[in-house]
Motif scaffolding. Structure first.
Motif, PDB file in Angstrom:
ATOM      1  N   GLY A 162       0.838  -1.198   0.000  1.00  0.00           N
ATOM      2  CA  GLY A 162       0.000   0.000   0.000  1.00  0.00           C
ATOM      3  C   GLY A 162       0.870   1.245   0.000  1.00  0.00           C
ATOM      4  O   GLY A 162       2.093   1.174   0.166  1.00  0.00           O
ATOM      5  N   LYS A 163       0.214   2.366  -0.161  1.00  0.00           N
ATOM      6  CA  LYS A 163       0.914   3.654  -0.232  1.00  0.00           C
ATOM      7  C   LYS A 163       1.719   3.934   1.052  1.00  0.00           C
ATOM      8  O   LYS A 163       1.398   3.370   2.103  1.00  0.00           O
ATOM      9  N   GLY A 164       2.690   4.777   0.972  1.00  0.00           N
ATOM     10  CA  GLY A 164       3.525   5.126   2.125  1.00  0.00           C
ATOM     11  C   GLY A 164       2.691   5.677   3.277  1.00  0.00           C
ATOM     12  O   GLY A 164       1.786   6.483   3.073  1.00  0.00           O
ATOM     13  N   GLY A 165       3.003   5.218   4.479  1.00  0.00           N
ATOM     14  CA  GLY A 165       2.426   5.796   5.687  1.00  0.00           C
ATOM     15  C   GLY A 165       0.993   5.413   6.004  1.00  0.00           C
ATOM     16  O   GLY A 165       0.393   5.972   6.926  1.00  0.00           O
ATOM     17  N   VAL A 166       0.422   4.445   5.296  1.00  0.00           N
ATOM     18  CA  VAL A 166      -0.991   4.106   5.547  1.00  0.00           C
ATOM     19  C   VAL A 166      -1.177   3.146   6.730  1.00  0.00           C
ATOM     20  O   VAL A 166      -2.309   2.908   7.167  1.00  0.00           O
ATOM     21  N   GLY A 167      -0.065   2.574   7.221  1.00  0.00           N
ATOM     22  CA  GLY A 167      -0.189   1.670   8.377  1.00  0.00           C
ATOM     23  C   GLY A 167       0.196   0.227   8.093  1.00  0.00           C
ATOM     24  O   GLY A 167      -0.174  -0.672   8.861  1.00  0.00           O
ATOM     25  N   LYS A 168       0.987  -0.007   7.058  1.00  0.00           N
ATOM     26  CA  LYS A 168       1.381  -1.371   6.684  1.00  0.00           C
ATOM     27  C   LYS A 168       2.143  -2.074   7.821  1.00  0.00           C
ATOM     28  O   LYS A 168       1.836  -3.208   8.174  1.00  0.00           O
ATOM     29  N   THR A 169       3.143  -1.374   8.365  1.00  0.00           N
ATOM     30  CA  THR A 169       3.982  -2.014   9.386  1.00  0.00           C
ATOM     31  C   THR A 169       3.187  -2.251  10.669  1.00  0.00           C
ATOM     32  O   THR A 169       3.291  -3.314  11.297  1.00  0.00           O
ATOM     33  N   THR A 170       2.369  -1.278  11.034  1.00  0.00           N
ATOM     34  CA  THR A 170       1.527  -1.424  12.226  1.00  0.00           C
ATOM     35  C   THR A 170       0.600  -2.630  12.061  1.00  0.00           C
ATOM     36  O   THR A 170       0.493  -3.469  12.963  1.00  0.00           O
ATOM     37  N   LEU A 171      -0.042  -2.741  10.911  1.00  0.00           N
ATOM     38  CA  LEU A 171      -0.966  -3.861  10.694  1.00  0.00           C
ATOM     39  C   LEU A 171      -0.222  -5.190  10.628  1.00  0.00           C
ATOM     40  O   LEU A 171      -0.720  -6.200  11.117  1.00  0.00           O
TER      41      LEU A 171
ATOM     42  N   PRO B 112       8.044  -1.944   1.599  1.00  0.00           N
ATOM     43  CA  PRO B 112       8.137  -0.488   1.579  1.00  0.00           C
ATOM     44  C   PRO B 112       7.005   0.103   0.731  1.00  0.00           C
ATOM     45  O   PRO B 112       6.302  -0.619   0.028  1.00  0.00           O
ATOM     46  N   ALA B 113       6.851   1.408   0.832  1.00  0.00           N
ATOM     47  CA  ALA B 113       5.830   2.074   0.029  1.00  0.00           C
ATOM     48  C   ALA B 113       6.118   1.859  -1.453  1.00  0.00           C
ATOM     49  O   ALA B 113       7.263   1.708  -1.854  1.00  0.00           O
ATOM     50  N   GLY B 114       5.067   1.852  -2.240  1.00  0.00           N
ATOM     51  CA  GLY B 114       5.266   1.777  -3.689  1.00  0.00           C
ATOM     52  C   GLY B 114       4.969   0.397  -4.233  1.00  0.00           C
ATOM     53  O   GLY B 114       4.474  -0.467  -3.530  1.00  0.00           O
ATOM     54  N   LEU B 115       5.282   0.227  -5.482  1.00  0.00           N
ATOM     55  CA  LEU B 115       4.833  -0.959  -6.196  1.00  0.00           C
ATOM     56  C   LEU B 115       5.930  -1.971  -6.464  1.00  0.00           C
ATOM     57  O   LEU B 115       5.657  -3.095  -6.851  1.00  0.00           O
ATOM     58  N   GLU B 116       7.179  -1.576  -6.245  1.00  0.00           N
ATOM     59  CA  GLU B 116       8.285  -2.376  -6.787  1.00  0.00           C
ATOM     60  C   GLU B 116       8.399  -3.767  -6.156  1.00  0.00           C
ATOM     61  O   GLU B 116       8.971  -4.662  -6.762  1.00  0.00           O
ATOM     62  N   HIS B 117       7.818  -3.927  -4.950  1.00  0.00           N
ATOM     63  CA  HIS B 117       7.948  -5.241  -4.330  1.00  0.00           C
ATOM     64  C   HIS B 117       7.028  -6.282  -4.935  1.00  0.00           C
ATOM     65  O   HIS B 117       7.068  -7.437  -4.543  1.00  0.00           O
ATOM     66  N   PHE B 118       6.220  -5.874  -5.875  1.00  0.00           N
ATOM     67  CA  PHE B 118       5.404  -6.865  -6.557  1.00  0.00           C
ATOM     68  C   PHE B 118       6.181  -7.507  -7.685  1.00  0.00           C
ATOM     69  O   PHE B 118       5.708  -7.609  -8.801  1.00  0.00           O
TER      70      PHE B 118
ATOM     71  N   ILE C 143      -3.891  -5.316   0.834  1.00  0.00           N
ATOM     72  CA  ILE C 143      -3.595  -3.966   0.366  1.00  0.00           C
ATOM     73  C   ILE C 143      -4.156  -2.992   1.390  1.00  0.00           C
ATOM     74  O   ILE C 143      -5.344  -3.018   1.712  1.00  0.00           O
ATOM     75  N   VAL C 144      -3.265  -2.158   1.924  1.00  0.00           N
ATOM     76  CA  VAL C 144      -3.663  -1.233   2.984  1.00  0.00           C
ATOM     77  C   VAL C 144      -3.821   0.154   2.384  1.00  0.00           C
ATOM     78  O   VAL C 144      -3.030   0.579   1.533  1.00  0.00           O
ATOM     79  N   SER C 145      -4.869   0.847   2.828  1.00  0.00           N
ATOM     80  CA  SER C 145      -5.110   2.203   2.361  1.00  0.00           C
ATOM     81  C   SER C 145      -5.699   2.992   3.527  1.00  0.00           C
ATOM     82  O   SER C 145      -6.073   2.411   4.544  1.00  0.00           O
ATOM     83  N   ASP C 146      -5.748   4.298   3.380  1.00  0.00           N
ATOM     84  CA  ASP C 146      -6.651   5.045   4.248  1.00  0.00           C
ATOM     85  C   ASP C 146      -7.800   5.491   3.346  1.00  0.00           C
ATOM     86  O   ASP C 146      -7.919   5.012   2.214  1.00  0.00           O
ATOM     87  N   GLY C 147      -8.624   6.379   3.819  1.00  0.00           N
ATOM     88  CA  GLY C 147      -9.796   6.734   3.021  1.00  0.00           C
ATOM     89  C   GLY C 147      -9.517   7.807   1.975  1.00  0.00           C
ATOM     90  O   GLY C 147     -10.435   8.253   1.277  1.00  0.00           O
ATOM     91  N   SER C 148      -8.262   8.221   1.819  1.00  0.00           N
ATOM     92  CA  SER C 148      -7.973   9.323   0.901  1.00  0.00           C
ATOM     93  C   SER C 148      -7.977   8.867  -0.556  1.00  0.00           C
ATOM     94  O   SER C 148      -7.705   7.698  -0.856  1.00  0.00           O
ATOM     95  N   PHE C 149      -8.268   9.805  -1.415  1.00  0.00           N
ATOM     96  CA  PHE C 149      -8.297   9.516  -2.849  1.00  0.00           C
ATOM     97  C   PHE C 149      -6.951   8.941  -3.311  1.00  0.00           C
ATOM     98  O   PHE C 149      -6.901   7.941  -4.032  1.00  0.00           O
ATOM     99  N   ASN C 150      -5.850   9.578  -2.881  1.00  0.00           N
ATOM    100  CA  ASN C 150      -4.530   9.156  -3.360  1.00  0.00           C
ATOM    101  C   ASN C 150      -4.173   7.738  -2.914  1.00  0.00           C
ATOM    102  O   ASN C 150      -3.680   6.937  -3.703  1.00  0.00           O
ATOM    103  N   ALA C 151      -4.424   7.446  -1.640  1.00  0.00           N
ATOM    104  CA  ALA C 151      -4.090   6.099  -1.144  1.00  0.00           C
ATOM    105  C   ALA C 151      -4.972   5.051  -1.818  1.00  0.00           C
ATOM    106  O   ALA C 151      -4.504   3.950  -2.156  1.00  0.00           O
TER     107      ALA C 151
END
Ligand SMILES: Nc1ncnc2c1ncn2[C@@H]1O[C@H](COP(=O)(O)OP(=O)(O)OP(=O)(O)O)[C@@H](O)[C@H]1O
Ligand SMILES: [Mg+2]
Length: 264
Positions: free
Chosen positions: A15-24, A150-156, A169-177
């Protein structure tokens, strides 16, 4: 090569940077472990903050796999420039027993570390080794493997697609995420990851979920909402006290774990 067990759970968290991937990732590790599963949490982020999030002391020295020169040489061979041929698909089933770090009851942590030029398709021995570990996640002895990225797509990359069957896939409610989440959904499907769940994290109390669902659209067959929980910030970086105090976020993550166990 050890057998691949298809009922084992192999989840890449992205998921996008800072959305909570590591926490989850850390919360999931603890919740799966509570269910009696043996869990391997893999830190695939060169920033390496999963250890502290799992509650290990921030000053605990951890040598990442990418820096284990002897192991890399043992598995991959001498490598280019040193005259040897590289082994491109080594047997890495022993990696967790040798380098996994205890990180709570039923939980081990494997820290991958950073590889220079990763993503450029370089064939350096470190990259080859890390890719082999990911590609062969199915042979690792743990019931559940969680890969924090890490943030971004390259790990796929292909390696992840081969070793992992579920993309969380982790997101927040924002359009960008959510836009990044949809792109990741497309990539996951393209590279053959079987299952996808969208976790919308940090959902504020009073949020109109129907409205949020409309914003998400119908691309995700499975969606889980995880509440914004001040408890997480109060105790960060560790999720240990969040679990121990039974904070609201925990119930949501337990629900996610039940969903995933039911999919097997
Ligand atoms: N459900 C939640 N409620 C409140 N705060 C949260 C929640 N989930 C995550 N956070 C906070 O959001 C911040 C970002 O979380 P985290 O580091 O897990 O994101 P990340 O996606 O791993 O970031 P990066 O892309 O930098 O690796 C942290 O401060 C974390 O404590
Ligand atoms: Mg992170």
């Amino acid at each position: 090569m050890a057998a691949v067990y298809h009922d084992r759970i192999r989840i890449v968290i992205t998921g996008k940077g800072g959305v909570g991937k590591t926490t989850l990732t850390a919360l999931l590790a603890r919740c799966f472990a509570q269910q009696g599963c043996h869990v391997l949490a893999v830190d695939g982020d060169p920033q390496q903050n999963l250890a502290a999030t799992l509650g290990l002391p921030p000053d605990q020295a951890i040598t990442p796999l990418a820096d284990r020169k002897n192991y890399i040489e043992e598995k991959i061979g001498a490598g280019p420039g040193r005259g040897g041929l590289m082994v491109l698909n080594p047997d890495t089933a022993d990696v967790v027993d040798r380098f996994g770090i205890p990180a709570g009851e039923n939980i081990r942590l494997l820290v991958m570390g950073g590889v220079r030029n990763a993503g450029t398709g370089c064939l350096c021995p470190e990259y080859t080794l890390l890719a082999a570990v990911l590609r062969n996640a199915g042979v690792l002895p743990d019931d559940v493997v969680l890969l924090d990225t890490p943030a971004g797509l390259e790990h796929f990359g292909r390696a992840v697609a081969q070793g992992f069957t579920l993309a969380l896939i982790v997101s927040d409610g924002s359009f960008n995420a959510l836009s990044v989440a949809k792109e990741l959904r497309r990539l996951a499907r393209e590279c053959g990851i079987r299952d996808v769940i969208l976790a919308v994290n940090r959902v504020e109390q009073g949020t109109d979920r129907q409205e949020l669902r409309e914003k998400i659209g119908n691309e995700f067959p499975a969606i889980r909402f995880i509440p914004a929980d001040p408890c997480v910030g109060r105790h960060e970086p560790s999720v240990g006290p969040v679990i121990d105090e039974g904070c609201p976020v925990v119930e949501a993550v337990q629900g996610l774990v039940r969903d995933i166990l039911a999919r097997r």
